[in-house]
Write a protein that holds these residues in place. Structure first.
Motif, mmCIF file in Angstrom:
data_model
loop_
_atom_site.group_PDB
_atom_site.id
_atom_site.type_symbol
_atom_site.label_atom_id
_atom_site.label_comp_id
_atom_site.label_asym_id
_atom_site.label_seq_id
_atom_site.Cartn_x
_atom_site.Cartn_y
_atom_site.Cartn_z
ATOM 1 N N VAL A 1 -10.060 -7.768 1.276
ATOM 2 C CA VAL A 1 -10.201 -9.055 0.601
ATOM 3 C C VAL A 1 -9.929 -8.876 -0.889
ATOM 4 N N HIS A 2 -9.195 -9.807 -1.463
ATOM 5 C CA HIS A 2 -8.827 -9.823 -2.889
ATOM 6 C C HIS A 2 -7.883 -8.688 -3.265
ATOM 7 N N LEU A 3 -7.387 -7.937 -2.271
ATOM 8 C CA LEU A 3 -6.506 -6.819 -2.613
ATOM 9 C C LEU A 3 -5.171 -7.335 -3.142
ATOM 10 N N ASN A 4 -4.553 -8.285 -2.398
ATOM 11 C CA ASN A 4 -3.337 -8.964 -2.880
ATOM 12 C C ASN A 4 -2.325 -7.969 -3.442
ATOM 13 N N THR A 5 -1.945 -6.994 -2.623
ATOM 14 C CA THR A 5 -1.053 -5.949 -3.104
ATOM 15 C C THR A 5 0.288 -6.519 -3.541
ATOM 16 N N HIS A 6 0.488 -6.594 -4.835
ATOM 17 C CA HIS A 6 1.749 -7.027 -5.447
ATOM 18 C C HIS A 6 2.180 -8.414 -4.964
ATOM 19 N N ASN A 7 1.226 -9.275 -4.619
ATOM 20 C CA ASN A 7 1.540 -10.638 -4.172
ATOM 21 C C ASN A 7 2.483 -10.647 -2.965
ATOM 22 N N VAL B 1 -10.440 -15.868 3.603
ATOM 23 C CA VAL B 1 -10.902 -16.365 4.911
ATOM 24 C C VAL B 1 -10.095 -15.708 6.031
ATOM 25 N N SER B 2 -8.779 -15.623 5.847
ATOM 26 C CA SER B 2 -7.909 -15.053 6.873
ATOM 27 C C SER B 2 -8.175 -13.558 7.057
ATOM 28 N N SER B 3 -8.358 -12.830 5.966
ATOM 29 C CA SER B 3 -8.606 -11.383 6.053
ATOM 30 C C SER B 3 -9.895 -11.085 6.806
ATOM 31 N N ILE B 4 -10.950 -11.840 6.505
ATOM 32 C CA ILE B 4 -12.239 -11.639 7.176
ATOM 33 C C ILE B 4 -12.112 -11.941 8.663
ATOM 34 N N SER B 5 -11.387 -13.020 9.002
ATOM 35 C CA SER B 5 -11.216 -13.388 10.411
ATOM 36 C C SER B 5 -10.404 -12.337 11.175
ATOM 37 N N LEU C 1 -0.075 -8.834 4.512
ATOM 38 C CA LEU C 1 0.996 -9.519 5.236
ATOM 39 C C LEU C 1 0.473 -10.152 6.523
ATOM 40 N N VAL C 2 -0.382 -9.407 7.235
ATOM 41 C CA VAL C 2 -0.964 -9.938 8.471
ATOM 42 C C VAL C 2 -1.787 -11.184 8.169
ATOM 43 N N ALA C 3 -2.628 -11.099 7.134
ATOM 44 C CA ALA C 3 -3.438 -12.253 6.741
ATOM 45 C C ALA C 3 -2.555 -13.387 6.240
ATOM 46 N N GLY C 4 -1.516 -13.042 5.479
ATOM 47 C CA GLY C 4 -0.619 -14.060 4.927
ATOM 48 C C GLY C 4 0.148 -14.803 6.002
#
Length: 333
Positions: free
Chosen positions: A324-330, A313-317, A287-290
Protein backbone atom coordinates in the motif's frame (compact mmCIF):
# COMPACT_ATOMS: atom_id res chain seq x y z
CA UNK A 1 17.85 44.52 -33.35
CA UNK A 2 15.26 43.98 -30.60
CA UNK A 3 13.74 41.02 -32.46
CA UNK A 4 17.19 39.40 -32.78
CA UNK A 5 17.77 39.89 -29.06
CA UNK A 6 14.42 38.26 -28.24
CA UNK A 7 15.12 35.31 -30.56
CA UNK A 8 18.55 34.78 -29.02
CA UNK A 9 17.07 34.96 -25.52
CA UNK A 10 14.70 32.09 -26.43
CA UNK A 11 17.56 30.00 -27.86
CA UNK A 12 19.93 30.50 -24.93
CA UNK A 13 17.16 29.81 -22.43
CA UNK A 14 16.36 26.59 -24.29
CA UNK A 15 20.06 25.74 -24.18
CA UNK A 16 20.15 26.25 -20.40
CA UNK A 17 16.97 24.23 -19.96
CA UNK A 18 18.40 21.31 -21.92
CA UNK A 19 21.59 21.37 -19.84
CA UNK A 20 19.70 21.65 -16.52
CA UNK A 21 17.32 18.69 -16.97
CA UNK A 22 19.50 16.14 -15.08
CA UNK A 23 19.93 18.53 -12.13
CA UNK A 24 17.58 19.42 -9.21
CA UNK A 25 14.06 20.33 -10.31
CA UNK A 26 14.23 23.81 -8.74
CA UNK A 27 16.88 24.88 -11.27
CA UNK A 28 14.82 23.48 -14.13
CA UNK A 29 11.65 25.21 -12.89
CA UNK A 30 13.39 28.60 -12.75
CA UNK A 31 14.65 28.16 -16.31
CA UNK A 32 11.18 27.08 -17.49
CA UNK A 33 9.79 30.35 -16.10
CA UNK A 34 12.51 32.27 -17.99
CA UNK A 35 11.68 30.28 -21.14
CA UNK A 36 7.99 31.15 -20.78
CA UNK A 37 8.85 34.85 -20.39
CA UNK A 38 11.06 34.81 -23.49
CA UNK A 39 8.28 33.00 -25.39
CA UNK A 40 5.76 35.69 -24.41
CA UNK A 41 8.12 38.39 -25.64
CA UNK A 42 8.84 36.61 -28.93
CA UNK A 43 6.47 36.65 -31.90
CA UNK A 44 2.83 37.56 -32.32
CA UNK A 45 -0.07 35.46 -30.96
CA UNK A 46 -1.41 34.87 -34.47
CA UNK A 47 1.96 33.53 -35.62
CA UNK A 48 2.12 31.20 -32.61
CA UNK A 49 -1.37 29.87 -33.30
CA UNK A 50 -0.42 29.32 -36.93
CA UNK A 51 2.67 27.33 -35.92
CA UNK A 52 0.65 25.21 -33.47
CA UNK A 53 -1.78 24.31 -36.27
CA UNK A 54 1.17 23.05 -38.29
CA UNK A 55 2.28 20.81 -35.40
CA UNK A 56 -0.84 18.83 -34.57
CA UNK A 57 1.25 16.45 -32.44
CA UNK A 58 1.03 19.14 -29.73
CA UNK A 59 -2.65 18.21 -29.27
CA UNK A 60 -1.63 14.70 -28.16
CA UNK A 61 0.61 15.95 -25.33
CA UNK A 62 -1.68 18.75 -24.20
CA UNK A 63 -4.73 16.45 -24.19
CA UNK A 64 -3.12 14.36 -21.40
CA UNK A 65 -2.86 17.53 -19.30
CA UNK A 66 -6.43 18.62 -19.98
CA UNK A 67 -7.83 15.13 -19.30
CA UNK A 68 -6.31 15.32 -15.82
CA UNK A 69 -7.86 18.78 -15.40
CA UNK A 70 -11.26 17.32 -16.26
CA UNK A 71 -10.64 14.61 -13.66
CA UNK A 72 -10.58 17.33 -11.00
CA UNK A 73 -14.33 17.79 -11.50
CA UNK A 74 -15.06 14.45 -9.80
CA UNK A 75 -12.12 14.39 -7.35
CA UNK A 76 -12.55 14.36 -3.58
CA UNK A 77 -9.18 15.81 -2.59
CA UNK A 78 -8.80 18.99 -4.64
CA UNK A 79 -5.49 19.98 -3.00
CA UNK A 80 -3.83 16.71 -3.98
CA UNK A 81 -5.39 16.89 -7.43
CA UNK A 82 -3.97 20.37 -8.04
CA UNK A 83 -0.56 19.12 -6.91
CA UNK A 84 -0.73 16.36 -9.53
CA UNK A 85 -1.73 18.92 -12.15
CA UNK A 86 1.33 20.96 -11.20
CA UNK A 87 3.54 17.88 -11.71
CA UNK A 88 2.37 17.43 -15.31
CA UNK A 89 2.28 21.11 -16.23
CA UNK A 90 5.21 20.56 -18.61
CA UNK A 91 2.91 18.49 -20.84
CA UNK A 92 1.14 21.78 -21.56
CA UNK A 93 4.04 24.23 -21.45
CA UNK A 94 6.66 22.42 -23.55
CA UNK A 95 4.43 21.63 -26.58
CA UNK A 96 2.84 25.08 -26.35
CA UNK A 97 6.11 27.01 -26.15
CA UNK A 98 8.43 24.95 -28.35
CA UNK A 99 6.02 24.04 -31.15
CA UNK A 100 4.67 27.59 -31.43
CA UNK A 101 8.15 29.13 -31.65
CA UNK A 102 10.24 29.55 -34.83
CA UNK A 103 12.14 26.40 -35.71
CA UNK A 104 15.80 26.40 -34.76
CA UNK A 105 18.42 25.90 -37.43
CA UNK A 106 20.09 22.50 -37.59
CA UNK A 107 23.26 23.87 -36.01
CA UNK A 108 21.42 25.51 -33.10
CA UNK A 109 19.30 22.39 -32.53
CA UNK A 110 22.47 20.27 -32.41
CA UNK A 111 23.81 22.67 -29.77
CA UNK A 112 20.69 22.09 -27.66
CA UNK A 113 21.26 18.32 -27.93
CA UNK A 114 24.92 18.73 -26.98
CA UNK A 115 23.91 20.81 -23.95
CA UNK A 116 21.68 17.96 -22.76
CA UNK A 117 24.47 15.40 -23.18
CA UNK A 118 26.86 17.73 -21.35
CA UNK A 119 24.42 18.07 -18.47
CA UNK A 120 23.97 14.30 -18.19
CA UNK A 121 27.73 13.69 -18.22
CA UNK A 122 28.42 16.38 -15.61
CA UNK A 123 25.63 15.12 -13.35
CA UNK A 124 26.98 11.56 -13.74
CA UNK A 125 30.50 12.57 -12.72
CA UNK A 126 29.24 14.59 -9.73
CA UNK A 127 26.99 11.69 -8.64
CA UNK A 128 29.87 9.18 -8.85
CA UNK A 129 32.21 11.50 -6.94
CA UNK A 130 29.59 12.00 -4.22
CA UNK A 131 28.98 8.23 -3.92
CA UNK A 132 32.72 7.49 -3.68
CA UNK A 133 33.12 10.20 -1.05
CA UNK A 134 30.32 8.77 1.12
CA UNK A 135 31.49 5.16 0.79
CA UNK A 136 35.28 5.39 1.02
CA UNK A 137 35.92 8.64 2.90
CA UNK A 138 32.98 9.11 5.25
CA UNK A 139 32.46 5.32 5.52
CA UNK A 140 29.09 5.81 7.20
CA UNK A 141 26.82 3.85 4.87
CA UNK A 142 24.39 1.33 6.35
CA UNK A 143 24.11 -2.23 5.00
CA UNK A 144 20.96 -1.22 3.13
CA UNK A 145 22.77 1.78 1.61
CA UNK A 146 25.72 -0.43 0.61
CA UNK A 147 23.36 -2.87 -1.09
CA UNK A 148 21.86 0.04 -3.02
CA UNK A 149 25.20 1.79 -3.58
CA UNK A 150 25.09 1.80 -7.37
CA UNK A 151 21.48 2.86 -7.90
CA UNK A 152 21.98 5.59 -5.30
CA UNK A 153 24.59 7.32 -7.50
CA UNK A 154 22.04 9.42 -9.45
CA UNK A 155 19.92 10.06 -6.33
CA UNK A 156 21.93 13.17 -5.52
CA UNK A 157 19.73 14.83 -8.14
CA UNK A 158 16.80 12.52 -8.92
CA UNK A 159 15.54 8.95 -9.00
CA UNK A 160 17.71 6.45 -10.87
CA UNK A 161 14.62 5.67 -12.95
CA UNK A 162 14.46 9.15 -14.46
CA UNK A 163 18.23 9.43 -14.70
CA UNK A 164 18.43 6.07 -16.47
CA UNK A 165 16.13 7.40 -19.19
CA UNK A 166 18.29 10.52 -19.49
CA UNK A 167 21.43 8.40 -19.89
CA UNK A 168 19.88 6.23 -22.60
CA UNK A 169 18.69 9.35 -24.44
CA UNK A 170 22.19 10.86 -24.14
CA UNK A 171 23.64 7.70 -25.73
CA UNK A 172 21.21 7.96 -28.65
CA UNK A 173 22.08 11.65 -29.11
CA UNK A 174 25.82 10.95 -29.06
CA UNK A 175 25.43 8.26 -31.72
CA UNK A 176 23.13 10.52 -33.77
CA UNK A 177 25.58 13.45 -33.67
CA UNK A 178 28.49 11.14 -34.48
CA UNK A 179 26.75 9.66 -37.54
CA UNK A 180 26.03 13.18 -38.81
CA UNK A 181 29.76 13.95 -39.02
CA UNK A 182 30.97 13.74 -42.61
CA UNK A 183 34.71 13.45 -41.94
CA UNK A 184 35.29 11.56 -38.70
CA UNK A 185 38.75 11.98 -37.17
CA UNK A 186 40.36 9.33 -34.96
CA UNK A 187 39.93 11.66 -31.97
CA UNK A 188 36.18 12.02 -32.63
CA UNK A 189 35.80 8.25 -32.92
CA UNK A 190 37.68 7.60 -29.68
CA UNK A 191 36.04 10.48 -27.81
CA UNK A 192 32.51 9.39 -28.77
CA UNK A 193 33.36 5.77 -27.99
CA UNK A 194 34.62 6.65 -24.49
CA UNK A 195 31.53 8.75 -23.68
CA UNK A 196 29.10 6.12 -24.98
CA UNK A 197 30.99 3.36 -23.14
CA UNK A 198 30.95 5.36 -19.92
CA UNK A 199 27.18 5.87 -20.13
CA UNK A 200 26.60 2.21 -21.07
CA UNK A 201 28.38 1.04 -17.92
CA UNK A 202 26.48 3.57 -15.81
CA UNK A 203 23.11 2.49 -17.25
CA UNK A 204 23.88 -1.18 -16.48
CA UNK A 205 24.97 -0.43 -12.92
CA UNK A 206 22.98 2.62 -11.85
CA UNK A 207 20.05 2.95 -14.23
CA UNK A 208 16.58 1.50 -13.97
CA UNK A 209 15.42 -1.88 -15.22
CA UNK A 210 13.47 -0.22 -18.04
CA UNK A 211 16.48 1.80 -19.22
CA UNK A 212 18.54 -1.42 -19.13
CA UNK A 213 15.98 -3.30 -21.26
CA UNK A 214 15.58 -0.41 -23.73
CA UNK A 215 19.33 -0.11 -24.18
CA UNK A 216 19.87 -3.86 -24.66
CA UNK A 217 16.99 -4.21 -27.15
CA UNK A 218 17.84 -1.08 -29.14
CA UNK A 219 21.53 -2.04 -29.29
CA UNK A 220 20.63 -5.53 -30.51
CA UNK A 221 18.26 -4.16 -33.17
CA UNK A 222 20.72 -1.52 -34.42
CA UNK A 223 23.58 -4.03 -34.47
CA UNK A 224 21.39 -6.53 -36.33
CA UNK A 225 20.38 -3.90 -38.90
CA UNK A 226 23.98 -2.83 -39.45
CA UNK A 227 25.15 -6.43 -39.89
CA UNK A 228 22.22 -7.14 -42.23
CA UNK A 229 23.32 -4.26 -44.46
CA UNK A 230 27.03 -5.08 -44.47
CA UNK A 231 27.57 -8.77 -43.69
CA UNK A 232 26.31 -12.29 -44.36
CA UNK A 233 23.54 -13.92 -42.34
CA UNK A 234 26.09 -16.20 -40.60
CA UNK A 235 27.91 -13.19 -39.16
CA UNK A 236 24.61 -11.68 -38.04
CA UNK A 237 23.67 -14.82 -36.11
CA UNK A 238 27.13 -15.01 -34.51
CA UNK A 239 27.02 -11.34 -33.46
CA UNK A 240 23.52 -11.66 -31.99
CA UNK A 241 24.56 -14.80 -30.09
CA UNK A 242 27.51 -12.85 -28.68
CA UNK A 243 25.16 -10.06 -27.52
CA UNK A 244 22.84 -12.60 -25.88
CA UNK A 245 25.80 -14.37 -24.30
CA UNK A 246 27.33 -11.18 -22.92
CA UNK A 247 23.94 -10.13 -21.53
CA UNK A 248 23.58 -13.53 -19.86
CA UNK A 249 27.05 -13.26 -18.32
CA UNK A 250 26.26 -9.78 -17.01
CA UNK A 251 23.01 -10.95 -15.42
CA UNK A 252 24.87 -13.79 -13.69
CA UNK A 253 27.83 -11.67 -12.61
CA UNK A 254 26.50 -11.17 -9.08
CA UNK A 255 26.45 -7.38 -9.38
CA UNK A 256 23.68 -6.00 -7.06
CA UNK A 257 22.02 -3.86 -9.76
CA UNK A 258 22.16 -6.64 -12.36
CA UNK A 259 20.72 -9.10 -9.82
CA UNK A 260 17.70 -6.80 -9.57
CA UNK A 261 17.30 -6.91 -13.34
CA UNK A 262 17.51 -10.70 -13.30
CA UNK A 263 14.91 -10.86 -10.53
CA UNK A 264 12.50 -8.70 -12.53
CA UNK A 265 12.98 -10.63 -15.78
CA UNK A 266 11.81 -13.86 -14.12
CA UNK A 267 8.94 -12.30 -12.15
CA UNK A 268 5.47 -13.80 -12.01
CA UNK A 269 2.10 -12.05 -12.12
CA UNK A 270 0.43 -15.06 -10.50
CA UNK A 271 2.81 -15.25 -7.56
CA UNK A 272 3.21 -11.76 -6.08
CA UNK A 273 4.77 -11.74 -2.60
CA UNK A 274 3.31 -9.38 -0.02
CA UNK A 275 6.76 -7.89 0.56
CA UNK A 276 7.75 -4.32 -0.30
CA UNK A 277 11.45 -5.29 -0.34
CA UNK A 278 10.95 -7.89 -3.05
CA UNK A 279 12.01 -6.10 -6.24
CA UNK A 280 9.62 -8.14 -8.38
CA UNK A 281 6.62 -7.76 -6.11
CA UNK A 282 6.93 -4.02 -5.67
CA UNK A 283 6.74 -3.68 -9.46
CA UNK A 284 4.10 -6.26 -10.26
CA UNK A 285 1.98 -5.61 -7.15
CA UNK A 286 0.95 -2.07 -8.15
CA UNK A 287 0.19 -3.31 -11.67
CA UNK A 288 -2.08 -6.07 -10.34
CA UNK A 289 -3.89 -3.58 -8.10
CA UNK A 290 -3.98 -0.99 -10.90
CA UNK A 291 -5.54 -3.40 -13.40
CA UNK A 292 -8.24 -4.17 -10.84
CA UNK A 293 -9.02 -0.45 -10.49
CA UNK A 294 -9.00 -0.02 -14.26
CA UNK A 295 -11.53 -2.83 -14.77
CA UNK A 296 -13.98 -1.19 -12.39
CA UNK A 297 -13.47 2.36 -13.68
CA UNK A 298 -12.44 1.79 -17.29
CA UNK A 299 -14.21 4.81 -18.81
CA UNK A 300 -13.94 7.85 -16.52
CA UNK A 301 -11.33 6.63 -14.04
CA UNK A 302 -11.56 7.41 -10.33
CA UNK A 303 -10.70 11.11 -10.44
CA UNK A 304 -7.35 12.85 -10.60
CA UNK A 305 -6.85 12.98 -6.82
CA UNK A 306 -8.47 9.63 -5.92
CA UNK A 307 -5.99 7.20 -7.47
CA UNK A 308 -4.01 6.72 -4.25
CA UNK A 309 -7.10 5.78 -2.22
CA UNK A 310 -8.37 3.47 -4.96
CA UNK A 311 -4.99 1.74 -5.11
CA UNK A 312 -4.99 1.28 -1.32
CA UNK A 313 -8.40 -0.41 -1.35
CA UNK A 314 -7.43 -2.61 -4.31
CA UNK A 315 -4.06 -3.64 -2.82
CA UNK A 316 -5.64 -4.69 0.48
CA UNK A 317 -8.35 -6.67 -1.34
CA UNK A 318 -5.60 -8.47 -3.30
CA UNK A 319 -3.81 -9.40 -0.04
CA UNK A 320 -0.98 -6.96 -0.74
CA UNK A 321 -1.30 -4.65 2.25
CA UNK A 322 2.52 -4.33 2.53
CA UNK A 323 2.53 -2.71 -0.91
CA UNK A 324 0.00 0.00 0.00
CA UNK A 325 1.22 3.51 -0.94
CA UNK A 326 4.24 1.97 -2.67
CA UNK A 327 3.25 3.37 -6.11
CA UNK A 328 6.50 2.27 -7.72
CA UNK A 329 7.27 4.98 -10.28
CA UNK A 330 3.54 5.54 -10.95
CA UNK A 331 3.50 2.32 -12.99
CA UNK A 332 -0.22 1.70 -12.55
CA UNK A 333 -1.00 4.97 -14.35
Amino acid sequence: MLQNLKANAYYYTLLLLSFSLPFPILITNIIIILLAISWILTGSPSKKISLLKEHKISILFMSVFFLNCIGLLYSDNLTWGLFKIEKILTLLLFPLIILSSPRLSEKLFDNVLKAFVGGVLLASVIGIANAIYKRFILKNLSDFALNNFYIEIPHLFMSHVYFGIYMVLAIYILVFLFLKLKDKSLFQVLFTGVLVGFLYVLVFTSGSFMSFIVLVLSTTMLLGYYLYKHFKITNIIIALLIVVGVTGLLLNSGHPSLNRYKQRIFLSVDNVENDQYNYSSNRIGPLVAGFSVAKEHWLWGVGTSNTEKAMEVSSISQGLDQLVHLNTHNQYL
